[in-house]
Design a protein around this motif. Structure first.
Motif, PDB file in Angstrom:
ATOM      1  N   THR A 195    -123.381 -34.825  28.258  1.00 24.10           N
ATOM      2  CA  THR A 195    -123.604 -34.155  29.540  1.00 24.10           C
ATOM      3  C   THR A 195    -122.623 -33.001  29.727  1.00 24.10           C
ATOM      4  OG1 THR A 195    -124.331 -36.259  30.456  1.00 24.10           O
ATOM      5  CG2 THR A 195    -123.802 -34.534  32.027  1.00 24.10           C
ATOM      6  N   THR A 215    -123.753 -30.131  27.713  1.00 25.34           N
ATOM      7  CA  THR A 215    -124.879 -29.476  28.388  1.00 25.34           C
ATOM      8  C   THR A 215    -124.381 -28.595  29.527  1.00 25.34           C
ATOM      9  OG1 THR A 215    -126.284 -31.369  27.858  1.00 25.34           O
ATOM     10  CG2 THR A 215    -127.068 -29.901  29.576  1.00 25.34           C
ATOM     11  N   GLN A 235    -124.783 -24.636  29.887  1.00 28.23           N
ATOM     12  CA  GLN A 235    -125.425 -24.086  31.085  1.00 28.23           C
ATOM     13  C   GLN A 235    -124.571 -22.972  31.692  1.00 28.23           C
ATOM     14  OE1 GLN A 235    -124.685 -25.732  34.670  1.00 28.23           O
ATOM     15  NE2 GLN A 235    -126.650 -25.302  35.648  1.00 28.23           N
ATOM     16  N   LEU A 244    -132.034 -26.216  31.083  1.00 32.51           N
ATOM     17  CA  LEU A 244    -130.759 -26.952  31.109  1.00 32.51           C
ATOM     18  C   LEU A 244    -130.372 -27.341  32.529  1.00 32.51           C
ATOM     19  CD1 LEU A 244    -128.471 -25.169  28.492  1.00 32.51           C
ATOM     20  CD2 LEU A 244    -129.425 -27.455  28.389  1.00 32.51           C
ATOM     21  N   GLU A 269    -132.316 -30.402  33.505  1.00 34.27           N
ATOM     22  CA  GLU A 269    -131.770 -31.572  32.821  1.00 34.27           C
ATOM     23  C   GLU A 269    -130.464 -32.016  33.467  1.00 34.27           C
ATOM     24  OE1 GLU A 269    -129.928 -32.669  28.441  1.00 34.27           O
ATOM     25  OE2 GLU A 269    -131.261 -30.938  28.626  1.00 34.27           O
TER      26      GLU A 269
END
Length: 198
Positions: free
Chosen positions: A41, A44, A48, A91, A94
Motif C-alpha cells: 500500500t 502504491t 500515486q 491508483l 485502489e
C-alpha cells in the motif's frame, strides 16, 4: 500487571482521549503511519504521489504550449497527460478502497481496545470488589449503592469505579483546559497604547 483500579482508570483515560481528539483524526494519523511502513500500500501511495506530480507538470507544460501555434507539440503533451491521468485515477481508486478497508479495521480495533475492553472488564469483574470500604464509615444504603450491581456489600464495584473515573477525568480535563485558556489569554492581552485618552 496493573491492578484493577489502574486498569479501569487507564481505559477511561483512553476513551476520553479518543472522544476528545476525535476518531477521524486518529484514523488519519494511523493511516499516515501505516503508509510509512514497507507495505504494498505504501508503494502504491508513493507511486500515486509521483503520478500526481507528473500530471501537474504535464498540465503546466500543456498550458504553456499554444494549441494553435504548436498543435503537434500540444497534442503530444495532451496524450501524455491523459495517459498519466488514467494511471493516476486507477491508483487513486485502489488507494481509496484500501483506505476505506483500513478505516473499517481501525474503527473495530479502536472500539475493541477502548469501549469493548471497558465492557469486558465490567462483565468479567462484576462480582470482584475494586477496593473495600472502611467498616462502619458509611450507612447501609451508601454501601449498597457503591457495590451495585453485584460486588460484595461494603466494597466498590467495577461499574461504580468506572463511572467515578470517567467523571473525574472529564472534570480534571475541563479544569486544566480552563486554566490553560486563562494563562494563555493573559499572555496574549493587547498592550494599551500610551498617549492620548479617548
Amino acid at each position: 500487571m496493573l491492578s484493577l483500579v489502574l486498569t479501569v482508570f487507564f481505559v477511561n483515560v483512553a476513551i476520553y482521549l479518543v472522544n476528545t481528539i476525535g476518531a477521524t483524526t486518529i484514523d488519519n494519523l494511523l493511516w499516515l503511519l501505516y503508509l510509512r511502513l514497507p507495505t504494498p500500500t505504501s508503494r502504491t501511495a508513493r507511486k500515486q504521489q509521483q503520478l500526481k506530480r507528473a500530471v501537474l507538470e504535464q498540465k503546466r507544460e500543456m498550458n504553456n504550449t499554444s494549441s494553435q501555434d504548436e498543435f503537434a507539440k500540444w497534442a503530444k503533451a495532451r496524450r501524455r497527460h491523459d495517459k498519466t491521468m488514467e494511471e493516476y485515477d486507477a491508483l487513486n481508486k485502489e488507494l481509496t478502497s484500501q483506505k476505506s478497508s483500513f478505516d473499517w479495521a481501525a474503527k473495530i480495533l479502536r472500539w475493541l481496545s477502548t469501549n469493548g475492553l471497558k465492557i469486558f472488564i465490567q462483565f468479567w469483574y462484576s462480582k470482584t470488589p475494586v477496593f473495600p470500604l472502611p467498616i462502619g464509615w458509611f450507612p447501609y444504603y451508601a454501601e449498597w449503592i457503591v457495590s451495585f450491581p453485584r460486588a460484595p456489600l461494603g466494597s466498590v464495584s467495577v461499574q461504580v469505579w468506572s463511572n467515578v473515573c470517567a467523571a473525574a477525568i472529564a472534570l480534571v480535563a475541563e479544569v486544566v483546559g480552563a486554566l490553560l485558556v486563562r494563562v494563555l489569554g493573559e499572555t496574549k492581552k493587547p498592550v494599551k497604547a500610551e498617549g492620548k485618552a479617548q
